[in-house]
Scaffold this motif. Structure first.
Motif, mmCIF file in Angstrom:
data_model
loop_
_atom_site.group_PDB
_atom_site.id
_atom_site.type_symbol
_atom_site.label_atom_id
_atom_site.label_comp_id
_atom_site.label_asym_id
_atom_site.label_seq_id
_atom_site.Cartn_x
_atom_site.Cartn_y
_atom_site.Cartn_z
ATOM 1 N N GLY A 275 0.830 -1.188 0.000
ATOM 2 C CA GLY A 275 0.000 0.000 0.000
ATOM 3 C C GLY A 275 0.862 1.234 0.000
ATOM 4 O O GLY A 275 1.856 1.320 -0.698
ATOM 5 N N GLY A 276 0.482 2.219 0.806
ATOM 6 C CA GLY A 276 1.260 3.447 0.879
ATOM 7 C C GLY A 276 2.484 3.274 1.744
ATOM 8 O O GLY A 276 2.752 2.197 2.279
ATOM 9 N N PRO A 277 3.261 4.338 1.907
ATOM 10 C CA PRO A 277 4.478 4.282 2.717
ATOM 11 C C PRO A 277 4.172 3.810 4.138
ATOM 12 O O PRO A 277 3.223 4.271 4.778
ATOM 13 C CB PRO A 277 4.961 5.739 2.699
ATOM 14 N N GLY A 278 4.960 2.872 4.601
ATOM 15 C CA GLY A 278 4.804 2.383 5.962
ATOM 16 C C GLY A 278 3.754 1.305 6.116
ATOM 17 O O GLY A 278 3.619 0.725 7.187
ATOM 18 N N GLU A 279 2.994 0.992 5.063
ATOM 19 C CA GLU A 279 1.976 -0.037 5.156
ATOM 20 C C GLU A 279 2.605 -1.394 4.875
ATOM 21 O O GLU A 279 3.149 -1.636 3.805
ATOM 22 C CB GLU A 279 0.844 0.240 4.160
ATOM 23 N N LEU A 280 2.495 -2.303 5.840
ATOM 24 C CA LEU A 280 3.062 -3.631 5.686
ATOM 25 C C LEU A 280 1.963 -4.677 5.790
ATOM 26 O O LEU A 280 1.029 -4.546 6.571
ATOM 27 C CB LEU A 280 4.124 -3.907 6.756
ATOM 28 N N SER A 281 2.078 -5.725 4.990
ATOM 29 C CA SER A 281 1.137 -6.833 5.045
ATOM 30 C C SER A 281 1.903 -8.099 5.388
ATOM 31 O O SER A 281 3.021 -8.290 4.931
ATOM 32 C CB SER A 281 0.448 -6.990 3.683
ATOM 33 N N ARG A 282 1.299 -8.973 6.186
ATOM 34 C CA ARG A 282 1.939 -10.248 6.491
ATOM 35 C C ARG A 282 1.870 -11.203 5.303
ATOM 36 O O ARG A 282 2.637 -12.144 5.208
ATOM 37 C CB ARG A 282 1.265 -10.899 7.708
ATOM 38 N N SER A 283 0.943 -11.007 4.405
ATOM 39 C CA SER A 283 0.797 -11.890 3.259
ATOM 40 C C SER A 283 1.529 -11.324 2.047
ATOM 41 O O SER A 283 1.408 -10.137 1.752
ATOM 42 C CB SER A 283 -0.682 -12.068 2.904
ATOM 43 N N PRO A 284 2.243 -12.184 1.298
ATOM 44 C CA PRO A 284 2.901 -11.705 0.075
ATOM 45 C C PRO A 284 1.926 -11.563 -1.084
ATOM 46 O O PRO A 284 2.294 -11.022 -2.128
ATOM 47 C CB PRO A 284 3.933 -12.803 -0.205
ATOM 48 N N LEU A 285 0.691 -12.031 -0.932
ATOM 49 C CA LEU A 285 -0.249 -12.030 -2.050
ATOM 50 C C LEU A 285 -0.607 -10.629 -2.508
ATOM 51 O O LEU A 285 -0.776 -10.377 -3.705
ATOM 52 C CB LEU A 285 -1.511 -12.806 -1.677
ATOM 53 N N ASP A 286 -0.753 -9.693 -1.556
ATOM 54 C CA ASP A 286 -1.068 -8.321 -1.934
ATOM 55 C C ASP A 286 0.057 -7.727 -2.784
ATOM 56 O O ASP A 286 -0.188 -7.049 -3.786
ATOM 57 C CB ASP A 286 -1.287 -7.463 -0.688
ATOM 58 N N LEU A 287 1.281 -7.980 -2.358
ATOM 59 C CA LEU A 287 2.431 -7.492 -3.115
ATOM 60 C C LEU A 287 2.493 -8.150 -4.497
ATOM 61 O O LEU A 287 2.730 -7.484 -5.505
ATOM 62 C CB LEU A 287 3.720 -7.773 -2.351
ATOM 63 N N LEU A 288 2.258 -9.453 -4.552
ATOM 64 C CA LEU A 288 2.311 -10.165 -5.823
ATOM 65 C C LEU A 288 1.298 -9.618 -6.821
ATOM 66 O O LEU A 288 1.626 -9.385 -7.984
ATOM 67 C CB LEU A 288 2.053 -11.662 -5.607
ATOM 68 N N SER A 289 0.071 -9.420 -6.369
ATOM 69 C CA SER A 289 -0.959 -8.952 -7.284
ATOM 70 C C SER A 289 -0.606 -7.585 -7.869
ATOM 71 O O SER A 289 -0.921 -7.295 -9.026
ATOM 72 C CB SER A 289 -2.316 -8.890 -6.579
ATOM 73 N N ALA A 290 0.083 -6.751 -7.072
ATOM 74 C CA ALA A 290 0.462 -5.417 -7.545
ATOM 75 C C ALA A 290 1.705 -5.446 -8.427
ATOM 76 O O ALA A 290 1.823 -4.664 -9.377
ATOM 77 C CB ALA A 290 0.697 -4.496 -6.350
ATOM 78 N N ALA A 291 2.643 -6.348 -8.126
ATOM 79 C CA ALA A 291 3.942 -6.326 -8.801
ATOM 80 C C ALA A 291 4.042 -7.272 -9.992
ATOM 81 O O ALA A 291 4.839 -7.024 -10.911
ATOM 82 C CB ALA A 291 5.051 -6.656 -7.800
ATOM 83 N N LEU A 292 3.253 -8.351 -10.007
ATOM 84 C CA LEU A 292 3.416 -9.379 -11.032
ATOM 85 C C LEU A 292 3.283 -8.875 -12.467
ATOM 86 O O LEU A 292 4.053 -9.303 -13.338
ATOM 87 C CB LEU A 292 2.425 -10.523 -10.794
ATOM 88 N N PRO A 293 2.363 -7.983 -12.781
ATOM 89 C CA PRO A 293 2.286 -7.523 -14.177
ATOM 90 C C PRO A 293 3.608 -6.941 -14.677
ATOM 91 O O PRO A 293 4.021 -7.215 -15.816
ATOM 92 C CB PRO A 293 1.175 -6.468 -14.133
ATOM 93 N N GLY A 294 4.273 -6.170 -13.845
ATOM 94 C CA GLY A 294 5.565 -5.610 -14.235
ATOM 95 C C GLY A 294 6.634 -6.674 -14.337
ATOM 96 O O GLY A 294 7.446 -6.668 -15.285
#
Length: 359
Positions: A275-294
């Protein structure tokens, strides 16, 4: 049928050592399917002289190129052909005799490039090599791993364990890391290492500017294992970008990597920024969904993406669905289903590999 016995490297990490036999068997299965025409059979654990080995059979004796592929196994200490005493002398009890097979690893540098760094959260270097191997073996470049300089990206590179293994193989490496302290730590380590080893190189850490804005920083190194290679222009290339991995396409060309290899945040030592600065998630899925297209855009057609993650914070089915949604074909054959293992009480690690279609 010729039989072989592989002696596994003793691991300093007790928990990883307990899993190393099963992981080696799984890795052998991937090598067999990808570059050995499925010729390895009866892969099993066997105790010889009270010591555990991973044994396997093959219809014909291994050739030089077969051995060269198997020389890259992540936990391999030594490889032997198994023979019986009577086979060698015409008499005896049939007790097994271990005949050493000469290995030809790709390693370009001393192994302390991988082992000297010590810090909390560092991925075991044996596992890092395994993850790199099985990802490349799933790609269209599998047969070329002995012959061609591949280009590998770790889009969550931390302090560079994966990048160092890529360099060990004599391949070009690139990474993205959002934590500036990790980039500075890696920059400091690698500069010191190259100077101490008296390896010819050039290194610089510079800002990345575009449209009068600073997008991040770039640590760029050219290096070679010997002066002759460096002088002839045959230097390795390493680039680490200090920026958000969701912006990967801002820093690298589309279709420029043979494989993408990463150890996703476990939700224990590290969170994933989605998410925004300082926002951390315990799951890698949120990061994957945002980063995978690139990430997928940066892969060559036929390239592969391999990731490891903590199954306690994301199910395998959900991680596979994210890769499929990004246009990748998940490797779900038996050889790729044997890598789940315990790291500690809070981490049950698994591996997922997927290919980018060629067409």
């Amino acid at each position: 049928m010729p039989r072989y016995a592989l002696l596994v490297l003793p691991a300093t990490n007790r928990v990883y050592a307990e899993a190393s036999i099963d992981l080696t068997r799984a890795e052998l299965g991937v090598f067999s399917a990808a570059v050995l025409d499925g010729r390895l059979t009866d892969v099993a654990e066997e105790r010889l002289g009270g010591v555990p080995y991973v044994t396997f059979g093959v219809a014909e004796p291994l050739g030089a190129r077969d051995v060269a592929y198997l020389s890259q196994l992540s936990s391999e200490y030594a490889l032997f052909e198994l023979r019986e005493q009577r086979e060698l002398s015409g008499e005896g009890s049939g007790a097994p005799v271990l005949s050493p097979v000469t290995l030809t690893p790709l390693d370009q540098f001393d192994d302390d490039l991988l082992t000297i760094q010590k810090y909390v959260g560092k991925t075991n270097e044996f596992f890092t090599k395994l993850l790199l191997n099985v990802t490349v073996l799933a790609s269209a470049s599998a047969g070329d791993m002995l012959d061609r300089r591949l280009r590998i990206l770790d889009p969550l590179c931390g302090r560079g364990t994966t990048l160092n293994q890529v360099l060990m193989y004599g391949w070009d490496a690139a990474g993205i890391e959002i934590d500036g302290k990790d980039v500075e730590a890696y920059s400091g380590f690698l500069r010191t290492y190259l100077k101490r080893k008296r390896l010819k190189h050039q290194a610089e850490l510079t800002p990345i500017r575009r449209d009068r804005k600073v997008l991040g920083r770039r640590f760029h190194v050219t290096l070679a294992a010997d002066k002759a290679a460096y002088k002839s222009g045959d230097a390795l290339d390493l680039t680490v970008v200090n920026a958000d991995t969701r912006r990967a396409r801002d820093f690298f060309r589309s279709g420029s990597f043979d494989a993408i290899v990463t150890d996703a945040p476990y939700g224990v030592q590290h969170g994933s920024r989605s998410g925004g600065p300082g926002e951390l998630s315990r799951s890698p899925l949120d990061l994957l969904s945002a980063a995978l297209p690139g990430w997928v855009d940066l892969l060559r057609p036929g390239g592969a993406l391999g990731m490891s993650w903590n199954t306690h914070v994301a199910r395998r089915e959900d991680a596979a669905a994210a890769l499929t949604a990004a246009g990748l074909e998940v490797c779900d054959d038996t050889a790729y289903l044997g890598f789940r293992h315990r790291v500690d009480q809070a981490i049950l690690r698994d591996v997922l590999v997927a290919r980018k279609p060629r067409g």
